[in-house]
Design a protein around this motif. Structure first.
Motif, PDB file in Angstrom:
ATOM      1  N   LEU A 230      24.907  35.837  32.203  1.00 45.73           N
ATOM      2  CA  LEU A 230      25.212  37.010  33.009  1.00 45.73           C
ATOM      3  C   LEU A 230      26.635  36.925  33.554  1.00 45.73           C
ATOM      4  CD1 LEU A 230      21.880  37.132  35.051  1.00 45.73           C
ATOM      5  CD2 LEU A 230      22.439  38.411  32.982  1.00 45.73           C
ATOM      6  N   ARG A 231      27.170  38.080  33.934  1.00 43.04           N
ATOM      7  CA  ARG A 231      28.506  38.142  34.488  1.00 43.04           C
ATOM      8  C   ARG A 231      28.489  38.749  35.891  1.00 43.04           C
ATOM      9  NH1 ARG A 231      29.693  39.038  28.872  1.00 43.04           N
ATOM     10  NH2 ARG A 231      31.454  37.731  28.162  1.00 43.04           N
ATOM     11  N   MET A 232      29.653  38.690  36.533  1.00 40.16           N
ATOM     12  CA  MET A 232      29.824  39.273  37.862  1.00 40.16           C
ATOM     13  C   MET A 232      31.068  40.152  37.901  1.00 40.16           C
ATOM     14  SD  MET A 232      30.762  37.457  41.524  1.00 40.16           S
ATOM     15  CE  MET A 232      29.255  36.505  41.686  1.00 40.16           C
ATOM     16  N   VAL A 233      30.911  41.357  38.411  1.00 34.94           N
ATOM     17  CA  VAL A 233      32.054  42.143  38.862  1.00 34.94           C
ATOM     18  C   VAL A 233      32.301  41.728  40.308  1.00 34.94           C
ATOM     19  CG1 VAL A 233      32.850  44.437  39.536  1.00 34.94           C
ATOM     20  CG2 VAL A 233      31.748  44.104  37.308  1.00 34.94           C
ATOM     21  N   LEU A 234      33.458  41.126  40.555  1.00 34.01           N
ATOM     22  CA  LEU A 234      33.777  40.605  41.881  1.00 34.01           C
ATOM     23  C   LEU A 234      34.523  41.665  42.675  1.00 34.01           C
ATOM     24  CD1 LEU A 234      33.821  38.246  43.892  1.00 34.01           C
ATOM     25  CD2 LEU A 234      35.956  37.497  42.829  1.00 34.01           C
ATOM     26  N   VAL A 235      33.949  42.030  43.812  1.00 31.38           N
ATOM     27  CA  VAL A 235      34.524  43.061  44.673  1.00 31.38           C
ATOM     28  C   VAL A 235      35.035  42.405  45.949  1.00 31.38           C
ATOM     29  CG1 VAL A 235      34.136  45.330  45.705  1.00 31.38           C
ATOM     30  CG2 VAL A 235      32.624  44.522  43.875  1.00 31.38           C
ATOM     31  N   VAL A 236      36.233  42.761  46.351  1.00 30.93           N
ATOM     32  CA  VAL A 236      36.694  42.352  47.677  1.00 30.93           C
ATOM     33  C   VAL A 236      36.487  43.529  48.625  1.00 30.93           C
ATOM     34  CG1 VAL A 236      38.717  41.853  49.083  1.00 30.93           C
ATOM     35  CG2 VAL A 236      38.279  40.528  47.029  1.00 30.93           C
TER      36      VAL A 236
ATOM     37  N   ARG B 100      46.099  37.490  44.319  1.00 31.19           N
ATOM     38  CA  ARG B 100      46.784  36.575  43.406  1.00 31.19           C
ATOM     39  C   ARG B 100      46.135  35.200  43.454  1.00 31.19           C
ATOM     40  NH1 ARG B 100      50.562  32.679  42.772  1.00 31.19           N
ATOM     41  NH2 ARG B 100      52.019  32.930  41.010  1.00 31.19           N
ATOM     42  N   SER B 101      45.780  34.747  44.649  1.00 33.87           N
ATOM     43  CA  SER B 101      45.141  33.441  44.789  1.00 33.87           C
ATOM     44  C   SER B 101      43.781  33.414  44.102  1.00 33.87           C
ATOM     45  CB  SER B 101      44.991  33.098  46.272  1.00 33.87           C
ATOM     46  OG  SER B 101      44.351  31.853  46.442  1.00 33.87           O
ATOM     47  N   LEU B 102      42.980  34.461  44.296  1.00 32.47           N
ATOM     48  CA  LEU B 102      41.686  34.520  43.616  1.00 32.47           C
ATOM     49  C   LEU B 102      41.856  34.536  42.099  1.00 32.47           C
ATOM     50  CD1 LEU B 102      39.639  37.064  45.765  1.00 32.47           C
ATOM     51  CD2 LEU B 102      39.089  34.659  45.375  1.00 32.47           C
ATOM     52  N   ALA B 103      42.820  35.326  41.630  1.00 30.41           N
ATOM     53  CA  ALA B 103      43.049  35.409  40.188  1.00 30.41           C
ATOM     54  C   ALA B 103      43.450  34.055  39.613  1.00 30.41           C
ATOM     55  CB  ALA B 103      44.120  36.453  39.888  1.00 30.41           C
ATOM     56  N   LEU B 104      44.259  33.318  40.328  1.00 29.91           N
ATOM     57  CA  LEU B 104      44.681  31.998  39.862  1.00 29.91           C
ATOM     58  C   LEU B 104      43.481  31.057  39.772  1.00 29.91           C
ATOM     59  CD1 LEU B 104      47.027  30.119  39.103  1.00 29.91           C
ATOM     60  CD2 LEU B 104      47.271  29.594  41.546  1.00 29.91           C
ATOM     61  N   GLN B 105      42.626  31.093  40.770  1.00 32.28           N
ATOM     62  CA  GLN B 105      41.482  30.192  40.790  1.00 32.28           C
ATOM     63  C   GLN B 105      40.420  30.563  39.753  1.00 32.28           C
ATOM     64  OE1 GLN B 105      40.275  28.950  44.923  1.00 32.28           O
ATOM     65  NE2 GLN B 105      41.773  30.520  45.465  1.00 32.28           N
ATOM     66  N   LEU B 106      40.363  31.826  39.374  1.00 30.83           N
ATOM     67  CA  LEU B 106      39.355  32.289  38.420  1.00 30.83           C
ATOM     68  C   LEU B 106      39.955  32.595  37.043  1.00 30.83           C
ATOM     69  CD1 LEU B 106      37.430  34.590  40.890  1.00 30.83           C
ATOM     70  CD2 LEU B 106      36.540  32.486  39.864  1.00 30.83           C
ATOM     71  N   LYS B 107      41.169  32.174  36.819  1.00 27.01           N
ATOM     72  CA  LYS B 107      41.865  32.487  35.574  1.00 27.01           C
ATOM     73  C   LYS B 107      41.045  32.066  34.359  1.00 27.01           C
ATOM     74  CE  LYS B 107      46.179  31.660  33.066  1.00 27.01           C
ATOM     75  NZ  LYS B 107      47.513  31.017  33.104  1.00 27.01           N
ATOM     76  N   GLY B 108      40.883  33.003  33.443  1.00 26.93           N
ATOM     77  CA  GLY B 108      40.208  32.720  32.186  1.00 26.93           C
ATOM     78  C   GLY B 108      38.701  32.616  32.268  1.00 26.93           C
ATOM     79  N   ARG B 109      38.105  32.795  33.427  1.00 26.35           N
ATOM     80  CA  ARG B 109      36.656  32.669  33.573  1.00 26.35           C
ATOM     81  C   ARG B 109      35.966  33.932  33.065  1.00 26.35           C
ATOM     82  NH1 ARG B 109      34.719  29.225  37.499  1.00 26.35           N
ATOM     83  NH2 ARG B 109      32.687  29.680  36.558  1.00 26.35           N
ATOM     84  N   GLY B 110      35.340  33.841  31.909  1.00 27.35           N
ATOM     85  CA  GLY B 110      34.690  34.998  31.311  1.00 27.35           C
ATOM     86  C   GLY B 110      33.457  35.469  32.057  1.00 27.35           C
ATOM     87  N   VAL B 111      32.903  34.606  32.905  1.00 22.72           N
ATOM     88  CA  VAL B 111      31.742  35.008  33.699  1.00 22.72           C
ATOM     89  C   VAL B 111      32.121  36.117  34.671  1.00 22.72           C
ATOM     90  CG1 VAL B 111      32.143  33.241  35.463  1.00 22.72           C
ATOM     91  CG2 VAL B 111      29.830  34.140  35.115  1.00 22.72           C
ATOM     92  N   VAL B 112      33.407  36.240  34.995  1.00 25.21           N
ATOM     93  CA  VAL B 112      33.880  37.337  35.836  1.00 25.21           C
ATOM     94  C   VAL B 112      34.197  38.526  34.928  1.00 25.21           C
ATOM     95  CG1 VAL B 112      35.610  38.105  37.495  1.00 25.21           C
ATOM     96  CG2 VAL B 112      34.795  35.738  37.539  1.00 25.21           C
ATOM     97  N   ALA B 113      33.405  39.578  35.030  1.00 23.41           N
ATOM     98  CA  ALA B 113      33.587  40.742  34.169  1.00 23.41           C
ATOM     99  C   ALA B 113      34.829  41.530  34.537  1.00 23.41           C
ATOM    100  CB  ALA B 113      32.356  41.650  34.255  1.00 23.41           C
ATOM    101  N   GLY B 114      35.210  41.487  35.807  1.00 23.17           N
ATOM    102  CA  GLY B 114      36.383  42.214  36.253  1.00 23.17           C
ATOM    103  C   GLY B 114      36.556  42.069  37.746  1.00 23.17           C
ATOM    104  N   PHE B 115      37.766  42.376  38.217  1.00 23.82           N
ATOM    105  CA  PHE B 115      38.090  42.356  39.639  1.00 23.82           C
ATOM    106  C   PHE B 115      38.099  43.785  40.164  1.00 23.82           C
ATOM    107  CE2 PHE B 115      40.931  38.357  38.970  1.00 23.82           C
ATOM    108  CZ  PHE B 115      39.825  37.524  39.099  1.00 23.82           C
ATOM    109  N   ASP B 116      37.184  44.107  41.052  1.00 22.48           N
ATOM    110  CA  ASP B 116      37.159  45.406  41.729  1.00 22.48           C
ATOM    111  C   ASP B 116      37.967  45.215  43.009  1.00 22.48           C
ATOM    112  OD1 ASP B 116      36.518  47.831  42.926  1.00 22.48           O
ATOM    113  OD2 ASP B 116      34.424  47.769  42.281  1.00 22.48           O
TER     114      ASP B 116
END
Length: 361
Positions: free
Chosen positions: A112-118, A143-159
Motif C-alpha cells: 500500500l501507499r500513502m498520500v502525505l498531506v501537511v 524541502r526537508s520532508l522531501a529530502l528525508q523521503l527521497k525516492g520512497r515509492g511508498v509515498v504516492a505523492g505530496f499533498d
C-alpha cells in the motif's frame, strides 16, 4: 475541510525536524515500491481512503490488514505541523517523524501507499499568508520532508497544503496567491526529489467551484486535487452547527435542485479544467455523515464515485477508522460511536468500488 480537522483532534506543540533520514533507524525493510508518476493518477488508478491524522497514534496491524481486505490501494494521511513559541516557523517533532516511518513501513509491507498531506491547521486560512517568515518556513519544511523521503515509492505523492484559503479581493487573486506559494514549495521539493508527484489542491478550500480560476503551474508530475462535499447542507448535516436539519440525498433543495444535481454541477468546473489542460485529478476527500436518513450517505458515496470514475479521476474516501461520523463501517444513525460492521451500507459501497478491475491497479 478545516472544520473537520477541528472536530477530530487537537495536539501539543511540535518541536524540530529530525536531522536524520527517516529510513536511518528502519530494520527489516520490505521490498521497495516503485515511485508513481502523475499519469498513474489517471484512469482512476489510485483509489483509497483517508486515514486521519498521524497524531491519532499508531495504526494496528489489524487496521492496516483491513485496508487490504477492503481493496484500498493507498491512504491519505495528515502530518500536522505547529508553530514554534515565537510563531515564526513551523516544525515537526522527531517523534512524529518516527511514527510516520513506522506507518510507511507497515503500509509498504502490504503493498500500500500513502498520500502525505501537511495540514497547517487554521494557519492555512489566516496566519500563513500574513507572515513572510511562516511562508518561508513552510517551503523549508517541505524541502526537508522531501529530502528525508527521497525516492520512497511508498509515498504516492505530496499533498502540499490542505485546503488553502489565501486572502484576496477576488477568487482569481486568491488563487494566484496560492499558486505562487505552490510553485515555491514545488521548486523546493524538486531541488532534492526531482520526480516526486506533487498534489496541488485548488484555492480557496479545494472546492470544485475554485477550479474556475485554476491554471496549471509550470512543472511536471503535478496532480490537481478537489475536495467534494456539495451540497454542504447534506454532507455536513449534524456535523456543522448551522446544518442541523436532516436531509436525504434525493431531496430537493430550496432552489428545487436535487442533491444529486447539485453534486454533479459542483464538479463541472473540475471536468472543464481537466479537459482543457489535460491534467490528472485526485479527489482527496468526499464523504457524507452516516446518520443521513435512509442510507443516504451510501447513495451519495456511490453517486460520487460514479462521477469520479466516469471522468477517470483518482480518489480517496474521507475517512476510514478516524472520526466516527465519517466511519463507513459504522451503520448506526446515532451521533455517538457505534460498533463497526463489515456489512454497513457505506463500507459495502466502498468495497465494491475498490475491487481491482481490468486495466487498473
Amino acid at each position: 475541510m478545516n472544520l473537520r480537522r477541528r472536530i477530530v483532534c487537537s495536539r501539543g506543540l511540535a518541536l524540530a525536524l529530525a536531522p536524520v533520514p527517516l529510513a536511518a533507524c528502519a530494520t527489516g525493510l520490505p521490498t521497495p515500491l516503485p515511485m508513481l508518476r502523475a499519469d498513474d493518477f489517471r484512469a482512476s488508478r489510485q483509489r483509497g481512503v483517508g486515514y486521519g491524522l498521524l497524531s491519532f497514534g499508531d495504526r494496528s496491524p489489524a487496521d492496516n490488514d483491513s485496508l487490504v481486505e477492503l481493496g484500498a490501494g493507498h491512504v491519505r494521511m495528515f502530518l500536522d505541523v505547529r508553530k514554534d513559541e515565537a510563531a515564526s516557523s513551523y516544525a515537526i517533532s522527531p517523534a512524529d517523524l518516527q511514527a510516520l516511518q513506522a506507518v510507511l513501513l507497515s503500509l509498504e509491507r502490504r503493498g500500500l501507499r500513502m498520500v502525505l498531506v501537511v495540514s497547517f491547521g487554521p494557519d492555512a486560512r489566516d496566519a500563513l499568508w500574513h507572515s513572510p517568515l511562516l511562508l518561508e518556513s513552510a517551503v523549508r519544511l517541505w524541502r526537508s520532508l522531501a529530502l528525508q523521503l527521497k525516492g520512497r515509492g511508498v509515498v504516492a505523492g505530496f499533498d502540499i497544503v490542505n485546503e488553502p484559503v489565501p486572502p484576496g479581493l477576488t477568487f482569481a487573486a486568491r488563487q494566484d496567491r496560492w499558486l505562487e506559494l505552490a510553485a515555491r514549495i514545488t521548486t523546493a521539493i524538486r531541488s532534492v526529489d526531482p520526480e516526486r508527484v506533487v498534489i496541488v489542491e485548488s484555492a480557496p478550500d479545494a472546492t470544485g467551484a475554485s477550479f474556475v480560476n485554476l491554471v496549471p503551474i509550470p512543472f511536471r508530475e503535478i496532480v490537481y486535487s478537489v475536495h467534494s462535499y456539495a451540497p454542504f447542507d447534506f454532507t455536513h448535516q449534524g456535523v456543522a452547527a448551522e446544518h442541523r436539519d436532516a436531509k436525504r440525498y434525493t431531496d430537493a433543495a430550496a432552489d428545487s435542485k436535487s442533491t444529486a444535481r447539485e453534486l454533479a454541477e459542483s464538479l463541472a468546473p473540475v471536468e472543464r479544467f481537466a479537459s482543457r489542460h489535460d491534467q490528472p485529478i485526485y479527489v482527496g476527500e468526499f464523504s457524507a455523515p452516516r446518520w443521513a436518513p435512509d442510507d443516504s450517505a451510501a447513495s451519495y458515496i456511490r453517486q460520487s464515485i460514479d462521477i469520479f470514475e466516469r471522468n477517470g479521476w483518482s480518489w480517496a474516501y474521507h475517512e476510514y477508522r478516524a472520526w466516527h461520523g465519517w466511519d463507513p463501517e459504522m451503520a448506526s444513525s446515532q451521533r455517538e460511536p457505534s460498533p463497526r460492521s463489515a456489512s454497513a451500507p457505506a463500507v459495502r459501497v466502498l468495497r465494491q468500488a475498490l475491487r481491482p478491475r481490468a486495466g487498473r491497479s
